[in-house]
Design a protein around this motif. Structure first.
Motif, PDB file in Angstrom:
ATOM      1  N   THR A  46       0.835  -1.208   0.000  1.00 45.59           N
ATOM      2  CA  THR A  46       0.000   0.000   0.000  1.00 45.59           C
ATOM      3  C   THR A  46       0.866   1.251   0.000  1.00 45.59           C
ATOM      4  O   THR A  46       0.620   2.201  -0.763  1.00 45.59           O
ATOM      5  CB  THR A  46      -0.917   0.010   1.231  1.00 45.59           C
ATOM      6  OG1 THR A  46      -1.772  -1.137   1.188  1.00 45.59           O
ATOM      7  CG2 THR A  46      -1.767   1.265   1.276  1.00 45.59           C
ATOM      8  N   GLU A  47       1.892   1.250   0.842  1.00 45.24           N
ATOM      9  CA  GLU A  47       2.794   2.401   0.942  1.00 45.24           C
ATOM     10  C   GLU A  47       3.562   2.608  -0.358  1.00 45.24           C
ATOM     11  O   GLU A  47       3.698   3.734  -0.843  1.00 45.24           O
ATOM     12  CB  GLU A  47       3.773   2.182   2.097  1.00 45.24           C
ATOM     13  CG  GLU A  47       4.777   3.305   2.287  1.00 45.24           C
ATOM     14  CD  GLU A  47       5.779   3.012   3.396  1.00 45.24           C
ATOM     15  OE1 GLU A  47       6.740   3.780   3.535  1.00 45.24           O
ATOM     16  OE2 GLU A  47       5.593   1.999   4.112  1.00 45.24           O
ATOM     17  N   LYS A  48       4.060   1.515  -0.948  1.00 45.33           N
ATOM     18  CA  LYS A  48       4.841   1.618  -2.172  1.00 45.33           C
ATOM     19  C   LYS A  48       3.973   2.101  -3.335  1.00 45.33           C
ATOM     20  O   LYS A  48       4.412   2.914  -4.146  1.00 45.33           O
ATOM     21  CB  LYS A  48       5.463   0.260  -2.507  1.00 45.33           C
ATOM     22  CG  LYS A  48       6.472   0.342  -3.624  1.00 45.33           C
ATOM     23  CD  LYS A  48       7.258  -0.938  -3.731  1.00 45.33           C
ATOM     24  CE  LYS A  48       8.388  -0.777  -4.742  1.00 45.33           C
ATOM     25  NZ  LYS A  48       9.391   0.194  -4.281  1.00 45.33           N
ATOM     26  N   PHE A  49       2.743   1.600  -3.410  1.00 38.45           N
ATOM     27  CA  PHE A  49       1.853   2.035  -4.485  1.00 38.45           C
ATOM     28  C   PHE A  49       1.614   3.541  -4.393  1.00 38.45           C
ATOM     29  O   PHE A  49       1.637   4.250  -5.397  1.00 38.45           O
ATOM     30  CB  PHE A  49       0.522   1.285  -4.410  1.00 38.45           C
ATOM     31  CG  PHE A  49      -0.431   1.641  -5.508  1.00 38.45           C
ATOM     32  CD1 PHE A  49      -0.440   0.923  -6.692  1.00 38.45           C
ATOM     33  CD2 PHE A  49      -1.314   2.693  -5.367  1.00 38.45           C
ATOM     34  CE1 PHE A  49      -1.307   1.261  -7.729  1.00 38.45           C
ATOM     35  CE2 PHE A  49      -2.182   3.046  -6.390  1.00 38.45           C
ATOM     36  CZ  PHE A  49      -2.183   2.325  -7.575  1.00 38.45           C
ATOM     37  N   ALA A  50       1.379   4.033  -3.176  1.00 39.52           N
ATOM     38  CA  ALA A  50       1.117   5.463  -2.990  1.00 39.52           C
ATOM     39  C   ALA A  50       2.289   6.305  -3.464  1.00 39.52           C
ATOM     40  O   ALA A  50       2.110   7.367  -4.074  1.00 39.52           O
ATOM     41  CB  ALA A  50       0.805   5.743  -1.519  1.00 39.52           C
ATOM     42  N   LYS A  51       3.512   5.839  -3.229  1.00 42.44           N
ATOM     43  CA  LYS A  51       4.697   6.579  -3.655  1.00 42.44           C
ATOM     44  C   LYS A  51       4.857   6.548  -5.172  1.00 42.44           C
ATOM     45  O   LYS A  51       5.298   7.526  -5.783  1.00 42.44           O
ATOM     46  CB  LYS A  51       5.946   6.002  -2.987  1.00 42.44           C
ATOM     47  CG  LYS A  51       6.030   6.282  -1.497  1.00 42.44           C
ATOM     48  CD  LYS A  51       7.295   5.693  -0.906  1.00 42.44           C
ATOM     49  CE  LYS A  51       7.393   5.999   0.585  1.00 42.44           C
ATOM     50  NZ  LYS A  51       8.607   5.407   1.188  1.00 42.44           N
ATOM     51  N   MET A  52       4.500   5.425  -5.779  1.00 43.55           N
ATOM     52  CA  MET A  52       4.659   5.281  -7.225  1.00 43.55           C
ATOM     53  C   MET A  52       3.558   5.993  -7.997  1.00 43.55           C
ATOM     54  O   MET A  52       3.766   6.400  -9.135  1.00 43.55           O
ATOM     55  CB  MET A  52       4.675   3.795  -7.598  1.00 43.55           C
ATOM     56  CG  MET A  52       5.886   3.049  -7.077  1.00 43.55           C
ATOM     57  SD  MET A  52       5.750   1.276  -7.375  1.00 43.55           S
ATOM     58  CE  MET A  52       5.760   1.240  -9.170  1.00 43.55           C
ATOM     59  N   ASP A  53       2.397   6.144  -7.381  1.00 42.63           N
ATOM     60  CA  ASP A  53       1.262   6.790  -8.047  1.00 42.63           C
ATOM     61  C   ASP A  53       1.454   8.301  -7.998  1.00 42.63           C
ATOM     62  O   ASP A  53       0.828   9.014  -7.215  1.00 42.63           O
ATOM     63  CB  ASP A  53      -0.038   6.373  -7.359  1.00 42.63           C
ATOM     64  CG  ASP A  53      -1.270   6.932  -8.060  1.00 42.63           C
ATOM     65  OD1 ASP A  53      -1.156   7.384  -9.211  1.00 42.63           O
ATOM     66  OD2 ASP A  53      -2.358   6.918  -7.437  1.00 42.63           O
ATOM     67  N   ALA A  54       2.309   8.801  -8.875  1.00 41.04           N
ATOM     68  CA  ALA A  54       2.749  10.200  -8.829  1.00 41.04           C
ATOM     69  C   ALA A  54       1.607  11.195  -8.961  1.00 41.04           C
ATOM     70  O   ALA A  54       1.611  12.246  -8.310  1.00 41.04           O
ATOM     71  CB  ALA A  54       3.790  10.448  -9.911  1.00 41.04           C
ATOM     72  N   ASN A  55       0.621  10.905  -9.807  1.00 39.10           N
ATOM     73  CA  ASN A  55      -0.476  11.865 -10.000  1.00 39.10           C
ATOM     74  C   ASN A  55      -1.697  11.562  -9.149  1.00 39.10           C
ATOM     75  O   ASN A  55      -2.723  12.227  -9.261  1.00 39.10           O
ATOM     76  CB  ASN A  55      -0.869  11.921 -11.488  1.00 39.10           C
ATOM     77  CG  ASN A  55      -1.308  10.551 -12.019  1.00 39.10           C
ATOM     78  OD1 ASN A  55      -1.504   9.612 -11.245  1.00 39.10           O
ATOM     79  ND2 ASN A  55      -1.442  10.465 -13.324  1.00 39.10           N
ATOM     80  N   GLY A  56      -1.611  10.542  -8.304  1.00 43.46           N
ATOM     81  CA  GLY A  56      -2.682  10.247  -7.357  1.00 43.46           C
ATOM     82  C   GLY A  56      -3.996   9.830  -7.982  1.00 43.46           C
ATOM     83  O   GLY A  56      -5.063  10.024  -7.384  1.00 43.46           O
ATOM     84  N   ASP A  57      -3.940   9.206  -9.164  1.00 44.22           N
ATOM     85  CA  ASP A  57      -5.192   8.817  -9.822  1.00 44.22           C
ATOM     86  C   ASP A  57      -5.592   7.374  -9.530  1.00 44.22           C
ATOM     87  O   ASP A  57      -6.535   6.847 -10.114  1.00 44.22           O
ATOM     88  CB  ASP A  57      -5.107   9.037 -11.334  1.00 44.22           C
ATOM     89  CG  ASP A  57      -4.049   8.157 -11.991  1.00 44.22           C
ATOM     90  OD1 ASP A  57      -3.305   7.462 -11.265  1.00 44.22           O
ATOM     91  OD2 ASP A  57      -3.964   8.179 -13.234  1.00 44.22           O
ATOM     92  N   GLY A  58      -4.853   6.717  -8.633  1.00 43.18           N
ATOM     93  CA  GLY A  58      -5.221   5.369  -8.228  1.00 43.18           C
ATOM     94  C   GLY A  58      -4.777   4.271  -9.167  1.00 43.18           C
ATOM     95  O   GLY A  58      -5.247   3.133  -9.049  1.00 43.18           O
ATOM     96  N   LYS A  59      -3.853   4.568 -10.071  1.00 41.00           N
ATOM     97  CA  LYS A  59      -3.340   3.545 -10.975  1.00 41.00           C
ATOM     98  C   LYS A  59      -1.920   3.913 -11.396  1.00 41.00           C
ATOM     99  O   LYS A  59      -1.517   5.073 -11.341  1.00 41.00           O
ATOM    100  CB  LYS A  59      -4.229   3.397 -12.209  1.00 41.00           C
ATOM    101  CG  LYS A  59      -4.326   4.662 -13.056  1.00 41.00           C
ATOM    102  CD  LYS A  59      -5.285   4.455 -14.230  1.00 41.00           C
ATOM    103  CE  LYS A  59      -5.387   5.733 -15.061  1.00 41.00           C
ATOM    104  NZ  LYS A  59      -6.327   5.582 -16.202  1.00 41.00           N
ATOM    105  N   LEU A  60      -1.172   2.902 -11.809  1.00 41.58           N
ATOM    106  CA  LEU A  60       0.196   3.100 -12.280  1.00 41.58           C
ATOM    107  C   LEU A  60       0.208   2.913 -13.788  1.00 41.58           C
ATOM    108  O   LEU A  60      -0.148   1.843 -14.292  1.00 41.58           O
ATOM    109  CB  LEU A  60       1.143   2.083 -11.630  1.00 41.58           C
ATOM    110  CG  LEU A  60       1.156   2.057 -10.098  1.00 41.58           C
ATOM    111  CD1 LEU A  60       2.108   0.989  -9.603  1.00 41.58           C
ATOM    112  CD2 LEU A  60       1.499   3.413  -9.527  1.00 41.58           C
TER     113      LEU A  60
END
Length: 203
Positions: A46-60
């Motif tokens: 969860t933490e890593k996804f939040a950091k990778m999701d640069a624009n905060g749109d809920g997807k990579l």
């Protein structure tokens, strides 16, 4: 080519999800006891996804990769611009080149010193393993993208992370020990080598 690079980038990030990367109290092992629990793996994903999701749109996806690249370029410019005047002079550029060369010399010296021992051999294989990891990362990216939309949602990201945890948790006790991590890494390396050996036949 850009889509392929994006797949590799996101796939490599998936490899960094807990289980294989978790060692010595890092990368998800919150209490630092050397054992990764399923809850720790989920929290770290969860933490890593939040950091990778640069624009905060809920997807990579590609947009996150582009945003991360822009961020890296901005940080690089800031490092180069030593006097913070908003421009990079020749002196600043030359200094950066000299610093990089000094680091390379240091790295070469350490590599040569390690080459005579077993540790150096492990480092060599580790570099090759990193190369294979990019190919394996692309495969993981494609598997994680279960709906085929060329993006990874948070749910898909967590599902992939927990699937890797469950695969490494060979005795199904809800935790992954150092021995299980090593076994999982060895199994993955064996798969990469088998795929690489079979690649010429596929072409």
């Amino acid at each position: 080519m850009k889509k392929k690079i994006s797949f590799l980038t996101l796939g490599a990030a998936l490899i960094a999800v807990p289980v294989l990367a978790a060692q010595g109290g890092k990368m998800g092992d919150a209490d630092g006891n050397g054992v990764l629990t399923r809850a720790e793996a989920q929290a770290h994903a969860t933490e890593k996804f939040a950091k990778m999701d640069a624009n905060g749109d809920g997807k990579l996806d590609q947009s996150d990769r582009e945003a991360k690249r822009a961020e890296m370029h901005a940080k690089m410019f800031e490092r180069l611009d030593a006097d913070k005047d908003g421009s990079i002079s020749k002196a600043e550029w030359d200094q950066r080149a000299a610093d990089r060369e000094a680091k390379r010399d240091g790295w070469r010296g350490k590599r040569m010193a390690a080459a005579d021992g077993e540790r150096g051999m492990r480092g060599h294989h580790g570099m090759r393993g990193g190369h294979h990891g990019m190919s394996g990362g692309r495969d993981m990216m494609m598997k994680a993208d279960t709906d085929g939309d060329k993006a990874i949602s948070q749910a898909e990201f967590q599902t992939a992370a927990l699937a890797r945890f469950d695969a490494a948790d060979t005795n199904k006790d809800g935790q992954v020990t150092a021995e299980e991590r090593r076994a999982a890494r060895d199994a993955m390396r064996a798969q990469w080598k088998a795929k690489r050996a079979a690649a010429p036949d596929a072409n």
